[in-house]
Scaffold this motif. Structure first.
Motif: not given
Length: 103
Positions: A12-26
């Motif tokens: 879940l922490l890894e998924v959250e980290s990936q989601a944060t990276a996606l949001i930052d890229d977006a």
């Protein structure tokens, strides 16, 4: 069982980290697109603005030239009318004597 919970939390922490990276890229991509769109819109606005201002200035200058030409023609017509009118010097001198000296 504890190991499964740790694995789930890690996942879940890894998924959250990936989601944060996606949001930052977006967000970065969104800012880039907004900036590009604003730049294009500003260029279009200023191009059209300059065209309108140029057209209005040209129209204004043409009207001014027309008014100047009409004014000059009217002045010349008046000068010609005055120059071509008959002058009665004796009547004028008589009028001045009567007006100025009341005799």
């Amino acid at each position: 069982m504890a190991e499964n919970e740790v694995n789930v939390i890690s996942h879940l922490l890894e998924v959250e980290s990936q989601a944060t990276a996606l949001i930052d890229d977006a967000q970065i991509e969104s800012n880039k697109r907004i900036t590009e769109a604003k730049t294009k819109a500003d260029e279009l606005f200023y191009t059209k603005y300059r065209d309108i201002v140029e057209t209005l200035e040209n129209d204004f200058n043409k009207k001014i030239q027309g008014y100047e030409a009409a004014h000059n023609a009217e002045i010349e017509s008046y000068k010609n009318k005055i120059s071509n009118s008959e002058k009665d010097v004796d009547a004028f001198n008589s009028f001045l004597n009567k007006t100025l000296f009341k005799a």
